[in-house]
Write a protein that holds these residues in place. Sequence first.
Motif, PDB file in Angstrom:
ATOM      1  N   VAL A   1      55.949 105.768 106.892  1.00 45.79           N
ATOM      2  CA  VAL A   1      55.450 106.492 107.882  1.00 45.79           C
ATOM      3  C   VAL A   1      55.308 107.740 107.620  1.00 45.79           C
ATOM      4  N   VAL A   2      54.445 108.637 107.227  1.00 44.48           N
ATOM      5  CA  VAL A   2      54.500 109.903 107.161  1.00 44.48           C
ATOM      6  C   VAL A   2      53.938 110.917 108.243  1.00 44.48           C
ATOM      7  N   GLY A   3      54.530 111.820 108.946  1.00 42.58           N
ATOM      8  CA  GLY A   3      53.941 112.386 109.964  1.00 42.58           C
ATOM      9  C   GLY A   3      53.765 114.052 109.544  1.00 42.58           C
ATOM     10  N   VAL A   4      52.345 114.409 109.558  1.00 41.22           N
ATOM     11  CA  VAL A   4      51.930 115.734 109.363  1.00 41.22           C
ATOM     12  C   VAL A   4      52.258 116.597 110.358  1.00 41.22           C
ATOM     13  N   ALA A   5      53.410 117.563 110.201  1.00 43.73           N
ATOM     14  CA  ALA A   5      53.897 118.529 111.012  1.00 43.73           C
ATOM     15  C   ALA A   5      52.821 119.390 111.589  1.00 43.73           C
ATOM     16  N   SER A   6      52.704 119.911 112.736  1.00 42.85           N
ATOM     17  CA  SER A   6      53.819 119.639 113.633  1.00 42.85           C
ATOM     18  C   SER A   6      53.206 118.658 114.552  1.00 42.85           C
TER      19      SER A   6
ATOM     20  N   ALA B   1      58.405 113.550 107.052  1.00 41.79           N
ATOM     21  CA  ALA B   1      57.403 114.543 107.810  1.00 41.79           C
ATOM     22  C   ALA B   1      56.989 115.421 106.705  1.00 41.79           C
ATOM     23  N   LEU B   2      55.948 115.845 106.500  1.00 42.94           N
ATOM     24  CA  LEU B   2      55.241 116.795 105.622  1.00 42.94           C
ATOM     25  C   LEU B   2      54.626 117.784 106.463  1.00 42.94           C
ATOM     26  N   LYS B   3      54.603 119.218 105.952  1.00 45.44           N
ATOM     27  CA  LYS B   3      53.897 120.302 106.563  1.00 45.44           C
ATOM     28  C   LYS B   3      52.634 120.663 105.842  1.00 45.44           C
ATOM     29  N   CYS B   4      51.702 120.781 106.596  1.00 47.51           N
ATOM     30  CA  CYS B   4      50.354 121.365 105.994  1.00 47.51           C
ATOM     31  C   CYS B   4      49.607 121.952 107.077  1.00 47.51           C
ATOM     32  N   GLN B   5      49.501 123.234 107.203  1.00 51.79           N
ATOM     33  CA  GLN B   5      48.732 123.953 108.270  1.00 51.79           C
ATOM     34  C   GLN B   5      47.731 125.097 107.980  1.00 51.79           C
TER      35      GLN B   5
ATOM     36  N   ASN C   1      34.910 129.190 110.340  1.00 51.69           N
ATOM     37  CA  ASN C   1      35.682 129.964 109.352  1.00 51.69           C
ATOM     38  C   ASN C   1      36.705 129.195 108.515  1.00 51.69           C
ATOM     39  N   SER C   2      36.457 127.847 108.651  1.00 57.21           N
ATOM     40  CA  SER C   2      37.366 126.939 107.908  1.00 57.21           C
ATOM     41  C   SER C   2      37.243 126.952 106.215  1.00 57.21           C
ATOM     42  N   SER C   3      38.577 127.005 105.739  1.00 50.83           N
ATOM     43  CA  SER C   3      38.740 127.072 104.172  1.00 50.83           C
ATOM     44  C   SER C   3      39.405 125.824 103.726  1.00 50.83           C
ATOM     45  N   SER C   4      39.416 125.643 102.388  1.00 51.28           N
ATOM     46  CA  SER C   4      39.832 124.206 101.891  1.00 51.28           C
ATOM     47  C   SER C   4      41.157 124.576 101.480  1.00 51.28           C
ATOM     48  N   GLY C   5      41.797 126.004 101.458  1.00 50.19           N
ATOM     49  CA  GLY C   5      43.012 126.456 101.066  1.00 50.19           C
ATOM     50  C   GLY C   5      44.245 125.699 101.796  1.00 50.19           C
ATOM     51  N   ARG C   6      45.112 124.813 101.220  1.00 51.55           N
ATOM     52  CA  ARG C   6      46.101 124.264 101.950  1.00 51.55           C
ATOM     53  C   ARG C   6      47.175 124.095 101.124  1.00 51.55           C
ATOM     54  N   GLU C   7      48.488 124.146 101.583  1.00 57.82           N
ATOM     55  CA  GLU C   7      49.638 123.950 100.753  1.00 57.82           C
ATOM     56  C   GLU C   7      50.461 123.055 101.577  1.00 57.82           C
ATOM     57  N   VAL C   8      50.895 121.761 100.795  1.00 52.06           N
ATOM     58  CA  VAL C   8      51.655 120.585 101.343  1.00 52.06           C
ATOM     59  C   VAL C   8      53.326 121.137 101.054  1.00 52.06           C
ATOM     60  N   PHE C   9      54.108 120.960 102.140  1.00 50.37           N
ATOM     61  CA  PHE C   9      55.517 120.997 101.766  1.00 50.37           C
ATOM     62  C   PHE C   9      56.202 119.864 102.346  1.00 50.37           C
ATOM     63  N   GLU C  10      57.199 119.504 101.451  1.00 46.02           N
ATOM     64  CA  GLU C  10      57.965 118.322 101.970  1.00 46.02           C
ATOM     65  C   GLU C  10      59.162 118.936 102.895  1.00 46.02           C
ATOM     66  N   LEU C  11      59.139 118.154 104.084  1.00 43.03           N
ATOM     67  CA  LEU C  11      60.435 118.488 104.902  1.00 43.03           C
ATOM     68  C   LEU C  11      61.336 117.690 104.622  1.00 43.03           C
ATOM     69  N   ASP C  12      61.360 116.498 104.180  1.00 39.44           N
ATOM     70  CA  ASP C  12      62.291 115.508 103.592  1.00 39.44           C
ATOM     71  C   ASP C  12      61.753 114.862 102.110  1.00 39.44           C
ATOM     72  N   HIS C  13      62.767 114.757 101.315  1.00 39.01           N
ATOM     73  CA  HIS C  13      62.234 114.499 100.089  1.00 39.01           C
ATOM     74  C   HIS C  13      62.594 113.043  99.917  1.00 39.01           C
TER      75      HIS C  13
ATOM     76  N   LYS D   1      43.018 115.732 104.093  1.00 38.87           N
ATOM     77  CA  LYS D   1      42.918 115.626 102.483  1.00 38.87           C
ATOM     78  C   LYS D   1      43.922 115.859 101.607  1.00 38.87           C
ATOM     79  N   SER D   2      44.408 117.016 101.933  1.00 38.88           N
ATOM     80  CA  SER D   2      45.319 117.766 100.991  1.00 38.88           C
ATOM     81  C   SER D   2      46.858 116.880 101.026  1.00 38.88           C
ATOM     82  N   VAL D   3      47.097 116.328 102.438  1.00 39.06           N
ATOM     83  CA  VAL D   3      48.383 115.502 102.497  1.00 39.06           C
ATOM     84  C   VAL D   3      48.053 114.229 101.619  1.00 39.06           C
ATOM     85  N   ARG D   4      46.838 113.678 101.843  1.00 37.79           N
ATOM     86  CA  ARG D   4      46.665 112.340 101.021  1.00 37.79           C
ATOM     87  C   ARG D   4      46.853 112.795  99.563  1.00 37.79           C
ATOM     88  N   GLU D   5      46.185 113.728  99.069  1.00 32.18           N
ATOM     89  CA  GLU D   5      46.225 113.880  97.654  1.00 32.18           C
ATOM     90  C   GLU D   5      47.573 114.204  97.199  1.00 32.18           C
ATOM     91  N   PHE D   6      48.490 114.833  97.949  1.00 31.71           N
ATOM     92  CA  PHE D   6      49.990 115.188  97.533  1.00 31.71           C
ATOM     93  C   PHE D   6      50.649 113.712  97.369  1.00 31.71           C
TER      94      PHE D   6
END
Length: 192
Positions: free
Chosen positions: A34-39, A61-65, A107-119, A142-147
Amino acid sequence: MKVIDVSYSDIELFALKLIEKYSGSLKTVENVLVVGVASGGVPIAKAVFDKINKINVKYIALKCQRPSTKRKDTGIIGKLISSILKVLPKLLLNKLRVLEHNILSRNSSSGREVFELDHIDYNQFDFIFIIDDAVDSGYSLKSVREFVCSQSERPKVITSVYVTTQLEPVYKADFSFKQNVLVRFPWSKDAK
């Protein structure tokens, strides 16, 4: 657009409905992630994690905001916004929430970066739930799923959110509990 308040019991109902929908798949697999997208997705993902009746289930948990979320949450401006929101009447908070949603939607843009909070090694799982609080534009989920898919070779990946706020986001979750409303979660800055 309507704004609804959500309680922790509503989140538990979401968790039960999600698990019920995928119960057939869950019965056929051994290892579930189970992956939670922070926050905002973290408390919801933890509710799902707590309800899955399997021995081999893990949570990360993963971070993408959006950049605007980061600006809202940091420094003296963030503290000032929080203290102002606490004293405003709910009707005004609803109007501000709709205004923010409309501005961010334009003003939505596609630029997102995903960070692992736990590996974690994603390949040890047969089934992965990615859970977020909301799909607005759809770019974050979409970015988290691709990651996650880039880190794993074999598992089935299911995306789920409590709410989809747009009629036509660029990415739709596999499961959305509510549609076309804005949600005030118990942990939201404007929750009363």
